[in-house]
Design a protein around this motif. Structure first.
Motif, mmCIF file in Angstrom:
data_model
loop_
_atom_site.group_PDB
_atom_site.id
_atom_site.type_symbol
_atom_site.label_atom_id
_atom_site.label_comp_id
_atom_site.label_asym_id
_atom_site.label_seq_id
_atom_site.Cartn_x
_atom_site.Cartn_y
_atom_site.Cartn_z
ATOM 1 N N VAL A 128 0.832 -1.197 0.000
ATOM 2 C CA VAL A 128 0.000 0.000 0.000
ATOM 3 C C VAL A 128 0.871 1.254 0.000
ATOM 4 N N ALA A 129 1.939 1.242 0.792
ATOM 5 C CA ALA A 129 2.831 2.399 0.854
ATOM 6 C C ALA A 129 3.523 2.623 -0.483
ATOM 7 N N THR A 130 3.894 1.538 -1.151
ATOM 8 C CA THR A 130 4.556 1.654 -2.451
ATOM 9 C C THR A 130 3.615 2.256 -3.480
ATOM 10 N N LEU A 131 2.382 1.754 -3.537
ATOM 11 C CA LEU A 131 1.425 2.281 -4.497
ATOM 12 C C LEU A 131 1.012 3.707 -4.161
ATOM 13 N N ALA A 132 0.915 4.041 -2.889
ATOM 14 C CA ALA A 132 0.561 5.401 -2.490
ATOM 15 C C ALA A 132 1.684 6.374 -2.832
ATOM 16 N N GLY A 133 2.923 5.910 -2.767
ATOM 17 C CA GLY A 133 4.060 6.770 -3.071
ATOM 18 C C GLY A 133 4.159 7.102 -4.545
ATOM 19 N N CYS A 134 3.670 6.225 -5.388
ATOM 20 C CA CYS A 134 3.704 6.477 -6.833
ATOM 21 C C CYS A 134 2.381 7.118 -7.224
ATOM 22 N N ALA A 135 2.346 8.419 -7.259
ATOM 23 C CA ALA A 135 1.097 9.141 -7.528
ATOM 24 C C ALA A 135 0.568 8.780 -8.909
ATOM 25 N N GLY A 136 -0.630 8.247 -8.950
ATOM 26 C CA GLY A 136 -1.263 7.930 -10.221
ATOM 27 C C GLY A 136 -0.857 6.606 -10.821
ATOM 28 N N SER A 137 0.138 5.938 -10.260
ATOM 29 C CA SER A 137 0.566 4.675 -10.863
ATOM 30 C C SER A 137 -0.463 3.580 -10.665
ATOM 31 N N GLY A 138 -1.249 3.681 -9.591
ATOM 32 C CA GLY A 138 -2.296 2.679 -9.359
ATOM 33 C C GLY A 138 -3.314 2.684 -10.465
ATOM 34 N N ASN A 139 -3.690 3.877 -10.909
ATOM 35 C CA ASN A 139 -4.646 3.974 -12.015
ATOM 36 C C ASN A 139 -4.055 3.435 -13.297
ATOM 37 N N ARG A 140 -2.783 3.706 -13.521
ATOM 38 C CA ARG A 140 -2.149 3.191 -14.733
ATOM 39 C C ARG A 140 -2.102 1.681 -14.724
ATOM 40 N N VAL A 141 -1.835 1.099 -13.574
ATOM 41 C CA VAL A 141 -1.786 -0.361 -13.482
ATOM 42 C C VAL A 141 -3.167 -0.942 -13.730
ATOM 43 N N LEU A 142 -4.187 -0.337 -13.121
ATOM 44 C CA LEU A 142 -5.547 -0.852 -13.311
ATOM 45 C C LEU A 142 -6.027 -0.669 -14.742
ATOM 46 N N ASN A 143 -5.655 0.423 -15.389
ATOM 47 C CA ASN A 143 -6.075 0.649 -16.769
ATOM 48 C C ASN A 143 -5.320 -0.239 -17.749
ATOM 49 N N ALA A 144 -4.131 -0.676 -17.393
ATOM 50 C CA ALA A 144 -3.360 -1.535 -18.289
ATOM 51 C C ALA A 144 -3.938 -2.939 -18.337
ATOM 52 N N VAL A 145 -4.574 -3.342 -17.257
ATOM 53 C CA VAL A 145 -5.159 -4.677 -17.195
ATOM 54 C C VAL A 145 -6.656 -4.536 -17.424
ATOM 55 N N THR A 146 -7.117 -4.954 -18.605
ATOM 56 C CA THR A 146 -8.534 -4.890 -18.919
ATOM 57 C C THR A 146 -9.039 -6.291 -19.207
ATOM 58 N N PRO A 147 -10.213 -6.614 -18.723
ATOM 59 C CA PRO A 147 -10.739 -7.954 -18.973
ATOM 60 C C PRO A 147 -11.199 -8.101 -20.410
ATOM 61 N N TYR A 148 -11.187 -9.325 -20.884
ATOM 62 C CA TYR A 148 -11.669 -9.619 -22.227
ATOM 63 C C TYR A 148 -13.192 -9.557 -22.213
ATOM 64 N N THR A 149 -13.775 -8.865 -23.158
ATOM 65 C CA THR A 149 -15.214 -8.770 -23.261
ATOM 66 C C THR A 149 -15.666 -9.597 -24.454
ATOM 67 N N VAL A 150 -16.567 -10.513 -24.191
ATOM 68 C CA VAL A 150 -17.056 -11.413 -25.226
ATOM 69 C C VAL A 150 -18.055 -10.672 -26.105
ATOM 70 N N GLU A 151 -17.954 -10.887 -27.405
ATOM 71 C CA GLU A 151 -18.915 -10.330 -28.340
ATOM 72 C C GLU A 151 -20.146 -11.219 -28.316
ATOM 73 N N VAL A 152 -21.304 -10.618 -28.079
ATOM 74 C CA VAL A 152 -22.540 -11.378 -27.968
ATOM 75 C C VAL A 152 -23.464 -10.971 -29.109
ATOM 76 N N VAL A 153 -23.847 -11.950 -29.921
ATOM 77 C CA VAL A 153 -24.781 -11.723 -31.021
ATOM 78 C C VAL A 153 -25.985 -12.618 -30.762
ATOM 79 N N GLN A 154 -27.163 -12.003 -30.732
ATOM 80 C CA GLN A 154 -28.377 -12.774 -30.475
ATOM 81 C C GLN A 154 -29.445 -12.382 -31.479
ATOM 82 N N GLY A 155 -30.239 -13.342 -31.874
ATOM 83 C CA GLY A 155 -31.395 -13.071 -32.718
ATOM 84 C C GLY A 155 -31.121 -13.202 -34.197
#
Length: 176
Positions: free
Chosen positions: A17-44
């Motif tokens: 926590v101290a490491t991430l708090a010390g790097c201002a804004g790096s937490g957001n960059r880490v979270l934005n770099a990891v994005t889940p795969y979104t499945v394409e859904v076609v129905q009908g």
């Protein structure tokens, strides 16, 4: 021993926590770099503008089914109408939902209503994915790069053996 493990885990969490708090804004960059795969859904059923234009009042249910396909929703309580619904959900793209209702009277097509349907060409253009093409370096060597390699000498062709000449026996015997 378990108290020591708990104490070590607690210290590790505090350090993280101290490491991430010390790097201002790096937490957001880490979270934005990891994005889940979104499945394409076609129905009908996709229904095009050309298909809707082919519908004529007085057509039988079978003729409508041949043009539009099997309806997505048929109701026991509303046997005189068929629902055609098409939904496509993709990542980073607004959801597309199209709806068409076909009404029958005495088992023949009475009318239809619903969304303005795209033409087939418009629909294909709307679902085309824009995948960025990777930058490919030019596949050309400069004269300086080619000078590092010895020139290949053309090898003389090896002489081909001559086919044997002579008399061959007949394939079939002359005595029958």
């Amino acid at each position: 021993m378990s108290a020591l493990v708990r104490w070590g885990a607690c210290c590790g969490a505090v350090v993280l926590v101290a490491t991430l708090a010390g790097c201002a804004g790096s937490g957001n960059r880490v979270l934005n770099a990891v994005t889940p795969y979104t499945v394409e859904v076609v129905q009908g059923n996709f229904v095009s503008r050309e298909q809707v234009r082919a519908l004529q009042p007085g057509m039988s249910r079978q003729q409508v089914r041949e043009i539009l396909g099997t309806p997505l929703v048929t109701s026991v309580f509303h046997g005189d109408r068929w629902e055609y619904i098409f939904t496509i959900r993709r990542a980073n793209v607004e959801n597309q939902v199209r709806h068409l209702t076909v009404f029958f009277k005495d088992n023949v097509l009475d009318r239809h209503e619903g969304d303005e349907m795209p033409t087939e060409a418009e629909f294909v253009a709307s679902i085309s994915t824009r995948i960025d093409q990777p930058k490919v370096p030019p596949l050309e060597a400069t004269e300086a790069q080619l000078a590092r390699y010895p020139k290949a000498q053309a090898q003389p062709e090896a002489p081909q053996p001559e086919p044997p000449t002579g008399h061959y026996p007949p394939l079939e015997s002359s005595a029958r």
